[in-house]
Design a protein around this motif. Structure first.
Motif, PDB file in Angstrom:
ATOM      1  N   SER A   1       4.416   1.347   7.597  1.00  0.00           N
ATOM      2  CA  SER A   1       3.884   1.641   6.265  1.00  0.00           C
ATOM      3  C   SER A   1       2.478   2.223   6.322  1.00  0.00           C
ATOM      4  O   SER A   1       1.680   1.896   7.199  1.00  0.00           O
ATOM      5  N   GLN A   2       2.202   3.137   5.383  1.00  0.00           N
ATOM      6  CA  GLN A   2       0.867   3.707   5.251  1.00  0.00           C
ATOM      7  C   GLN A   2       0.096   3.036   4.114  1.00  0.00           C
ATOM      8  O   GLN A   2      -1.035   3.414   3.839  1.00  0.00           O
ATOM      9  N   LEU A   3       0.722   2.076   3.443  1.00  0.00           N
ATOM     10  CA  LEU A   3       0.080   1.434   2.294  1.00  0.00           C
ATOM     11  C   LEU A   3      -1.115   0.609   2.748  1.00  0.00           C
ATOM     12  O   LEU A   3      -1.072  -0.002   3.818  1.00  0.00           O
ATOM     13  N   ASP A   4      -2.131   0.577   1.925  1.00  0.00           N
ATOM     14  CA  ASP A   4      -3.255  -0.271   2.312  1.00  0.00           C
ATOM     15  C   ASP A   4      -2.931  -1.724   1.985  1.00  0.00           C
ATOM     16  O   ASP A   4      -1.995  -2.023   1.230  1.00  0.00           O
ATOM     17  N   PHE A   5      -3.710  -2.589   2.571  1.00  0.00           N
ATOM     18  CA  PHE A   5      -3.440  -4.017   2.475  1.00  0.00           C
ATOM     19  C   PHE A   5      -3.428  -4.478   1.020  1.00  0.00           C
ATOM     20  O   PHE A   5      -2.620  -5.302   0.612  1.00  0.00           O
ATOM     21  N   TYR A   6      -4.321  -3.877   0.225  1.00  0.00           N
ATOM     22  CA  TYR A   6      -4.465  -4.305  -1.162  1.00  0.00           C
ATOM     23  C   TYR A   6      -3.166  -4.071  -1.946  1.00  0.00           C
ATOM     24  O   TYR A   6      -2.678  -4.961  -2.650  1.00  0.00           O
TER      25      TYR A   6
ATOM     26  N   GLN B   1      -0.099  -3.708  -0.703  1.00  0.00           N
ATOM     27  CA  GLN B   1       0.920  -4.615  -0.181  1.00  0.00           C
ATOM     28  C   GLN B   1       0.749  -6.003  -0.788  1.00  0.00           C
ATOM     29  O   GLN B   1       1.721  -6.676  -1.135  1.00  0.00           O
TER      30      GLN B   1
ATOM     31  N   ASP C   1       7.206   2.676   1.066  1.00  0.00           N
ATOM     32  CA  ASP C   1       5.905   2.988   0.464  1.00  0.00           C
ATOM     33  C   ASP C   1       6.095   3.782  -0.817  1.00  0.00           C
ATOM     34  O   ASP C   1       5.408   3.571  -1.817  1.00  0.00           O
TER      35      ASP C   1
ATOM     36  N   THR D   1       4.539   3.437  -4.703  1.00  0.00           N
ATOM     37  CA  THR D   1       3.715   4.437  -5.389  1.00  0.00           C
ATOM     38  C   THR D   1       4.424   4.998  -6.612  1.00  0.00           C
ATOM     39  O   THR D   1       3.785   5.459  -7.550  1.00  0.00           O
TER      40      THR D   1
END
Lengths: 370, 344
Positions: free
Chosen positions: B151-156, B158, B202, B206
């Motif tokens: 995943s390219q999602l940031d921790f926040y 997720q 991801d 989004t």
């Protein structure tokens, strides 16, 4: 003769043959006896279909209990339509006895499944026990079926020697891995010899004189067919892996490959059967009387391939047709060659003096579905 | 008088004879040098079967072979009674009965495949111990791990998704503790694997316009998990495995087979009935958690719009219900909710 005809053992041994169209052998045989006496098969696919479908339905409706009756009727039908010298073969087994054999197998299997889930060690023990009991089950089943196969009022017999069966079925197979499989054809030959030589008909003994040569040739050819099948399967898997971009193929994707591989194994099995049919029968004697077999491998393979196609296309409904035409061709390829006049055959046998053996076969005779 | 062949049971010599049954049931044999009367209880006649000869076994030894003459002889071989034997022979000799039997058997098989196998898969899937279920899920997950980039999602982001999952879990107890896994899949998607693994792309995160839409998707996936749809699909996909598992209770190979689940899901998704079941579960769960079930229809509409153009949506060709159908039924299901707590 059912259990004694190794070659036809494949599924249900269709046994040998008789009709009333041929003049019955009377006390005074014709002076010039025919050199070879053909086996004749009178079964009809349409007639057997009606019997089979009704028996199958009854088996389903009775949750399998009727299968014992269905099995006896199938064997009676095949033997009863097999004619030799104007007489048909007869199968006299009591379905209730086969039901007991089936019930024992079902109970043991359920016990294995239920207790095996709780105590995995029991599974290993059960498998070891099953292997140890295998020779006993085999000789008992042969003895049972031979005892209940009759021709001209005489019964066949199988001498249920347990120690010899242990050697054949438990000890000799150990040599196969030790010789990297090279011993396998010789073992197959020994199994035939064991089955055939321990059979008798009345007072006449069966003898088996075929050497290992034909067995090696047949198994080599069959092994070649299986090897080609494995190559096809391997190429299919390789192609799938590339197709999926390097990922493991799914079960559904691999299925066609395994089906084709299974087809090759079946082909190899039928080819080995066809190649062995003639040598096995030509090497079999009943006292001094010989058998002559002239089955053509190509025709047998064609028969089996069309059978397979018909069974698949009809979802199994054409199985009776396939069975009847296989039995017909196998029996049409077989002849009896009496050593002397037919009178010699008429004097064959007397099943007396075996009262003990009789009751033993009755007592311990169960068919375990082998 | 019926012509027959007699063998005495001592040699294979055979003798043509004529047989007849006397009024007292006794068997009369007459031929060259033979003239015997066998009392009724001293012989046994084999059952009729096709057109094979009937065999009369004499208790004193010897067999009389009678060319097929179905009605000339009394019936009853071993293990049967005259009535049973006659009935069986009558059934077997009638082509109409054979046709009927064929139809009944075909119907039984079809019924077993269409109704029995899924029912069996359902039972087996619910009997699977949790440990094996987890193994199966891990096997399936490892295939996803190989197939898709992380995943390219940031921790926040997720974490926001995880919060929605916790919100749902607070509303309902599950048989396993679910965990979230994110992948970058190039299209909005979510999958439920056995053992409580929820795979989310991801792109789905989004795509969602608010957190409650994410919760709706998670609720749907929790439905798949709670109803063991993953295991059921694996079992249905391999009927051989299913039968072996059902009979022996041996489920240890289930994990290996589960590796095929991701391909199944990516290609076909879950079966229509599973999607409907999961939708119903999700609507229920969302209400309990205080989320408007309309969010479910919203995210499905967005998914439908984001779907890459791959031709028309063949609802009946695929095993998957079309999204339009699901959206419509969700809107229907959530509509009565407006009129407050209708009596159940």
């Amino acid at each position: 003769m059912d259990s004694s005809d190794p070659a036809i053992k494949a599924d249900e041994p269709p046994v040998l043959p008789s009709a009333f169209s041929t003049p019955p052998l009377s006390e005074r045989p014709p002076p010039a006896a025919p050199a070879r006496i053909p086996f004749r098969f009178h079964g009809s696919a349409a007639e057997y279909f009606c019997i089979w479908i009704v028996n199958t339905l009854l088996t389903i409706l009775t949750l399998g209990v009727f299968s014992a009756w269905a099995k006896v009727r199938k064997r009676r039908y095949l033997r009863g339509n097999t004619e030799l010298l104007g007489h048909r073969f007869d199968y006299t087994a009591d379905p209730r006895r086969i039901l007991i054999g089936n019930a024992i197998v079902v109970v043991l299997f359920l016990g294995y499944a239920l207790f095996g889930a709780v105590y995995p060690a029991l599974r290993l023990l059960a498998i070891v026990l099953a292997v140890i009991f295998l020779p006993w089950i085999i000789v008992r089943s042969h003895a049972f079926n031979a005892h209940h196969t009759m021709w001209r009022g005489l019964r066949f017999r199988f001498h249920p020697s347990l120690s010899a069966a242990v050697v054949i079925y438990l000890l000799k197979p150990l040599l196969i891995p030790l010789t990297f499989g090279l011993y396998y054809p010789a073992w197959a030959r020994d199994r035939f010899a064991f089955r055939i030589q321990r059979h008798r008909f009345g007072t006449a003994y069966f003898h088996f004189e075929t050497t290992s040569g034909p067995f090696y040739r047949a198994h080599l050819a069959a092994g070649g067919i299986i090897f080609i099948g494995a190559l096809v399967l391997g190429l299919w898997m390789q192609w799938l892996t590339n197709h999926n971009g390097g990922h493991i193929p799914t079960t559904t994707q691999t299925l066609p490959g395994f089906l084709v591989y299974g087809g090759f194994i079946l082909l190899a099995k039928h080819y080995a059967f066809a190649r062995l049919f003639n040598p096995v029968w030509n090497g079999t004697r009943l006292d001094q009387h010989r058998f002559r077999a002239s089955l053509r491998s190509g025709r047998w393979l064609g028969l089996q391939l069309t059978n397979l196609a018909a069974i698949i296309v009809s979802c199994g409904l054409l199985y009776p047709w396939a069975l009847i035409r296989s039995a017909r061709y196998a029996l049409e390829s077989l002849e009896l060659e009496p050593a002397g006049s037919l009178d010699e055959i008429a004097r064959m046998g007397s099943s007396c003096g075996s009262a003990v053996g009789d009751s033993a076969a009755e007592f311990a005779g169960f068919d375990f579905g082998l | 008088m019926t012509p027959a062949l007699y063998c005495d049971g001592h040699t294979t010599r055979s003798l043509p004879v004529d047989i007849a049954f006397r009024s007292d049931g006794a068997l009369h044999l007459a031929g060259t040098g033979i003239d015997r009367v066998v009392p009724p209880d001293e012989f046994q006649v084999s059952d009729s079967l096709g057109r094979i000869p009937r065999f009369i076994h004499l208790c004193a030894g010897g067999v009389v072979e009678v060319p097929a003459s179905p009605d000339a002889l009394p019936s009853a071989g071993r293990g049967s009674t005259p009535h049973f034997s006659r009935l069986l022979h009558a059934l077997e000799s009638h082509s109409g009965i054979a046709a009927l039997a064929t139809l009944v058997i075909v119907a039984c098989v079809v019924a077993a495949v269409w109704r029995g196998l899924p029912a069996l898969a359902h039972r087996v899937a619910f009997a699977v111990p949790q440990q094996i279920e987890t193994q199966a899920g891990n096997a399936a997950l490892s295939v996803f791990t190989q197939a898709f980039p992380p995943s390219q999602l940031d921790f926040y982001l997720q974490h926001r998704v995880r919060l929605q999952l916790e919100r749902l879990l607070a509303a309902r107890q599950m048989h396993v503790s679910p965990r979230l896994v994110f992948f970058s899949m190039e299209m909005p998607n979510a999958f439920a694997l056995p053992g409580g693994v929820i795979v989310v792309s991801d792109e789905l995160v989004t795509l969602a316009t608010n957190d409650e839409e994410i919760a709706a998707v998670l609720a749907h996936e929790l439905g798949h998990i709670e109803r063991r749809h993953g295991l059921q699909s694996v079992l249905r996909n391999s009927s051989a495995l299913l039968l072996v598992s059902a009979v022996t209770g041996d489920l240890s190979t289930l994990g290996t087979f589960s590796a095929s689940l991701p391909f199944l899901l990516l290609q076909f998704g879950y079966a229509r009935e599973f999607e409907r079941e999961a939708d119903a579960f999700a609507v229920d769960l969302l209400r309990t958690a205080g989320i408007d079930p309309q969010r479910m229809a919203d995210i499905l509409t967005a998914l439908e719009a984001a779907r890459p153009v791959r031709g028309p949506d063949f609802a009946y060709l695929s095993t998957h219900p079309s999204n339009a159908e699901r959206i419509a039924s969700l809107r229907r299901a959530t509509a009565p909710e407006m009129s407050a707590d209708a009596p159940r």
